[in-house]
Design a protein around this motif. Structure first.
Motif: not given
Lengths: 253, 391
Positions: B98-102, B106-109, B147-152, B165-167
Motif C-alpha cells: 500500500w503506497r501513499r505519496s510521501s 505499508t504491507s496490506v492483505r 493510522d497504519s495506512l496513513n489515511v484518515n 485504491a479509493r477507500i
C-alpha cells in the motif's frame, strides 16, 4: 521458706466429706519437659482431689508448676505419668479428639489475658463458643445476651474488646466460660490484669459461680484477695504440693 | 454462625486492602495473559470465523491461511456440481504493498470476495456499502488500521500494484494481530491489484476484467445443503476437485490457530505469564493468610483449648481465603474487562474474556486462595493449646 505456717487446709483424700462428689481427682501426676538433650521435671508426683462446687486455688512461686498442673487438669496437656479423672471420667488416655470434646462439653476457661477475639463484639465472642457447642444462631444469641446480663454487661453486647476496660473484658471472658453451663471452670490468674474494682467484681462472680451455680473452680492465682472465697489452697513448690502455705501469700511477682 | 473469618479479615483494613490489591493483580495478570492468548488465537482465524462457509477448499499444499498456492477459479464451478453443495464462492487472499505519496510503504492483505455473495463479507461495516466495491479500484479498510495506512477518511486514495485504491467504506473489528491490515475489495479488483507490478498508476485505467475459469484464486468457500454430513461432503469435494484439500470452518480455524501458536511460541509465553500471575497470587494470599493466622494464633489456641475441633478452625481460615478470593476477583475482572474494551477500541487488540475464561479464572482464584490457606492451616494445626495459659 520464710514466715510459713500451716494456716490453710491442704487437699488430702482423707479430708473429703463422704457425701460430697469429687469433681477432680489426680493421682501421681508427673510431667517432664524435654528440650534437646536436657529434660526438666515440672511436676514430681501430684495427688489431689477437689470437691464439686469448691473453689480451689493453686498458688506458689513462679516456676513451681502451677500452670503445668492447670493445663494437665484441664486436659490440655497429657502428663508424663499419672492419672486424672474429671467429673467421674478418666481423661488421661483419651484421644485428642475425645479430650477436645470433653473440654468443650464440660470445662469453661478464663485466662489472664482474656483471650477474646478482638474482631468480635462481646456477644459474638460468647456466641462463637455456643455455636461450637452446637447451639444455633437465634438461641445462641439469646443465651449469650443472658450470660452478659449475668455478669452485669447486658448493655455492652455490641462493644468490641478494645472498647471495654480490663475488668469488663474479664467479665465477658467469664460469660464466655459459662457458655453451655460447664461443670468445671479453669482459671489462670483471672484477676492479675485487673485493677482493684475489676478484681473484686471478678472474684464475686467466681464465688457466685461456685456457691450458687455449683461449678467447681480451679484457679491459678497470686491474688491474696481470692483467699477469702477459696475453699482450699494448694501451694506448689518445685513441682510438689507443699503441706504449708505462707501466712501472707505473696502478691504477683 | 458468627462470621469470625470475615471479621478477622476486615479487622486490619490497610492490610486487607493490600492483600486484595495483590489478588486483584494476580487475577488481572492471569486474565489478561489468557485473554490475550484467546484474542490472539481468534485473531489468527478472524477471516475464517467471520465467513459463513461450512467448508473451505484450498490447495493441498496449504500450510496455513496466509501460506498456500492458488487454485483456478474453475474449482468453484466444479464444486458447485458436487452433490450436497448449496453454494460456492471464490476468495482471494494475498499480500501486497500500500503506497501513499510521501509516506512509508505499508504491507496490506488483499481480501477479494464477491460483494454480492453470501459466504464472506467484513464483520461490521462502519461506513459505506458492499455494493460500492463493485466499482473499479475501490476498497474498504478497517477503521482501526487507518493510522497504519496513513489515511484518515473515506474518499482518500492510495496506490496498490499499478492501480489506485479509493477507500469507499470502513469495516469494524476486522484487525488481526498476526496479519498486515486487511484491504477488502471485489474479486476483480483484487485480481488486478495482486497481478500488477508495483508501478505508477495510469491516468484512466480500464476497468478490471471479469475473472475467467483459469484465473487463480486462493480459496473456494462452500455452503452445504441443509442436513449434509460435512465430513462426507468434504470427501466428495476432494474427490471432485483435483489437488485440493477441504476443511470444515472449525477445522480450518483450528489449523490456523495451532500454526501460529506453535510457530510463534506465543502460547508458551502467554501461558508463562499466566502461571507467574498464579504464583504471585498464591504467594501474596499465602503470606497474608499466614500473617493473619499468626496474629490470631492465641485466639485460635484459645478455641482449641476450649475444645474446638480442628475443622472449625480450618473452616475459619478457608472462609477467610474464600472472602479474599471473591473480593479480589470482582475488581480484578472488572479491571480486565475495562482494559479489554480500551485495547480493542484504541489498539484493536482483543483481550478475549469469554464467560468460560471468566469462570475458569474465578475457579483458579478460589483454588489459589485455598491452596494458600493450606500454609496457614499448617501453622494452626500444630499450635499448642497450652499457649493460652502463657500470659
Amino acid at each position: 521458706m520464710p514466715n510459713l505456717e500451716k494456716s490453710t487446709p491442704v487437699a488430702k483424700p482423707d479430708m473429703v466429706p463422704l457425701t460430697a462428689s469429687k469433681a477432680i481427682i489426680a493421682r501421681g501426676v508427673k510431667m517432664t519437659f524435654q528440650s534437646g538433650a536436657e529434660s526438666f521435671q515440672a511436676l514430681k508426683g501430684i495427688d489431689l482431689e477437689v470437691l464439686s462446687g469448691d473453689i480451689e486455688l493453686l498458688m506458689g512461686p513462679s516456676g513451681s508448676g502451677k500452670t503445668t498442673l492447670l493445663s494437665i487438669l484441664s486436659g490440655i496437656l497429657t502428663p508424663t505419668s499419672g492419672s486424672v479423672e474429671l467429673l467421674g471420667e478418666k481423661i488421661t488416655g483419651l484421644s485428642r479428639t475425645k479430650l477436645a470434646k470433653f473440654r468443650l462439653n464440660n470445662i469453661g476457661f478464663i485466662f489472664q489475658d482474656f483471650n477474646l477475639f478482638p474482631a468480635l463484639s462481646a456477644i459474638e465472642n460468647i456466641e462463637t463458643v455456643l455455636n461450637l457447642k452446637g447451639i444455633r444462631r437465634g438461641e445462641a444469641k439469646r443465651q449469650a445476651q443472658q450470660l452478659l446480663e449475668q455478669v452485669g454487661l447486658g448493655d455492652k453486647a455490641k462493644s468490641l474488646p478494645r472498647q471495654l476496660s480490663g475488668g469488663q473484658k474479664q467479665r465477658v471472658a467469664i460469660a464466655r466460660a459459662l457458655a453451655g453451663n460447664p461443670k468445671l471452670i479453669m482459671a489462670d490468674e483471672p484477676t492479675a490484669s485487673l485493677d482493684s474494682q475489676g478484681g473484686h467484681a471478678v472474684i464475686e462472680l467466681l464465688r457466685k459461680l461456685a456457691k450458687e451455680e455449683g461449678c467447681t473452680v480451679l484457679m491459678v492465682t497470686h491474688d491474696p484477695r481470692i483467699l477469702d472465697v477459696a475453699d482450699q489452697v494448694l501451694y506448689l513448690e518445685d513441682g510438689l504440693i507443699s503441706p504449708y502455705v505462707p501466712a501472707r501469700v505473696p502478691s504477683v511477682p | 454462625m458468627v462470621s469470625l473469618a470475615r471479621k478477622n479479615l476486615f479487622q486490619d483494613l490497610p492490610r486487607f486492602v493490600v492483600a486484595q490489591a495483590g489478588i486483584m493483580f494476580a487475577v488481572s495478570l492471569v486474565t489478561i495473559q489468557t485473554g490475550l492468548f484467546s484474542g490472539f488465537s481468534r485473531s489468527t482465524s478472524l477471516l475464517v470465523d467471520n465467513s459463513k462457509a461450512d467448508i473451505w477448499v484450498a490447495s493441498e499444499d496449504l500450510r496455513f491461511l496466509d501460506l498456500t498456492v492458488p487454485i483456478p477459479l474453475q474449482r468453484r464451478n466444479q464444486a458447485q456440481q458436487v452433490q450436497g453443495v448449496d453454494r460456492a464462492e471464490a476468495l482471494i487472499l494475498r499480500g501486497t504493498v500500500w503506497r501513499r505519496s510521501s509516506t512509508p510503504l505499508t504491507s496490506v492483505r488483499v481480501v477479494g470476495f464477491d460483494p454480492e455473495g453470501q459466504l464472506f463479507q467484513p464483520k461490521k461495516l462502519d461506513q459505506g456499502t458492499l455494493s460500492q466495491l463493485k466499482q473499479p479500484y475501490t476498497v474498504m479498510v478497517d477503521r482501526s488500521d487507518l493510522d497504519s495506512l496513513n489515511v484518515n477518511r473515506v474518499g482518500q486514495v492510495a496506490k496498490v500494484g499499478s492501480f489506485q485504491a479509493r477507500i469507499v467504506g470502513l469495516s469494524k473489528e476486522m484487525r488481526s494481530i498476526v496479519s498486515p491490515a486487511f484491504m477488502f475489495t471485489s474479486l476483480e479488483n483484487a485480481y488486478a491489484y495482486i497481478n500488477s507490478p508495483i508501478a505508477e498508476p495510469p491516468r484512466n485505467p480500464p476497468a478490471p476484467k471479469p475473472l475467467t475459469s483459469t484465473d487463480q484464486v486462493s480459496y473456494i468457500l462452500i455452503r452445504a445443503e441443509p442436513g449434509q454430513d460435512l465430513q462426507a461432503l468434504k470427501r466428495r469435494i476432494e474427490a471432485a476437485l483435483p489437488d485440493t484439500r477441504a476443511y470444515t470452518r472449525g477445522e480450518f480455524a483450528d489449523l490456523n490457530q495451532r500454526y501460529w501458536q506453535k510457530s510463534t511460541g506465543v502460547g508458551f509465553i502467554l501461558g508463562l505469564g499466566a502461571a507467574v500471575g498464579m504464583i504471585v497470587g498464591l504467594v501474596i494470599v499465602g503470606q497474608i493468610l499466614y500473617a493473619s493466622v499468626s496474629d490470631h494464633l492465641k485466639e485460635f489456641g484459645t478455641l482449641k483449648a476450649m475444645g474446638s475441633p480442628n475443622w472449625f478452625i480450618y473452616s475459619v481460615i478457608i472462609r477467610q481465603a474464600l472472602w479474599m478470593a471473591v473480593l479480589g476477583y470482582i475488581p480484578g475482572m472488572a479491571l480486565c474487562i475495562a482494559l479489554g474494551t480500551w485495547t480493542l477500541q484504541t489498539q484493536a487488540i482483543e483481550i478475549l474474556i469469554s464467560p468460560m475464561l471468566a469462570t475458569g479464572v474465578f475457579g483458579l482464584t478460589i483454588v489459589m486462595c485455598i491452596g494458600a490457606a493450606v500454609f496457614a492451616i499448617q501453622k494452626v494445626t500444630y499450635v499448642d493449646p497450652a499457649i493460652v495459659f502463657k500470659a
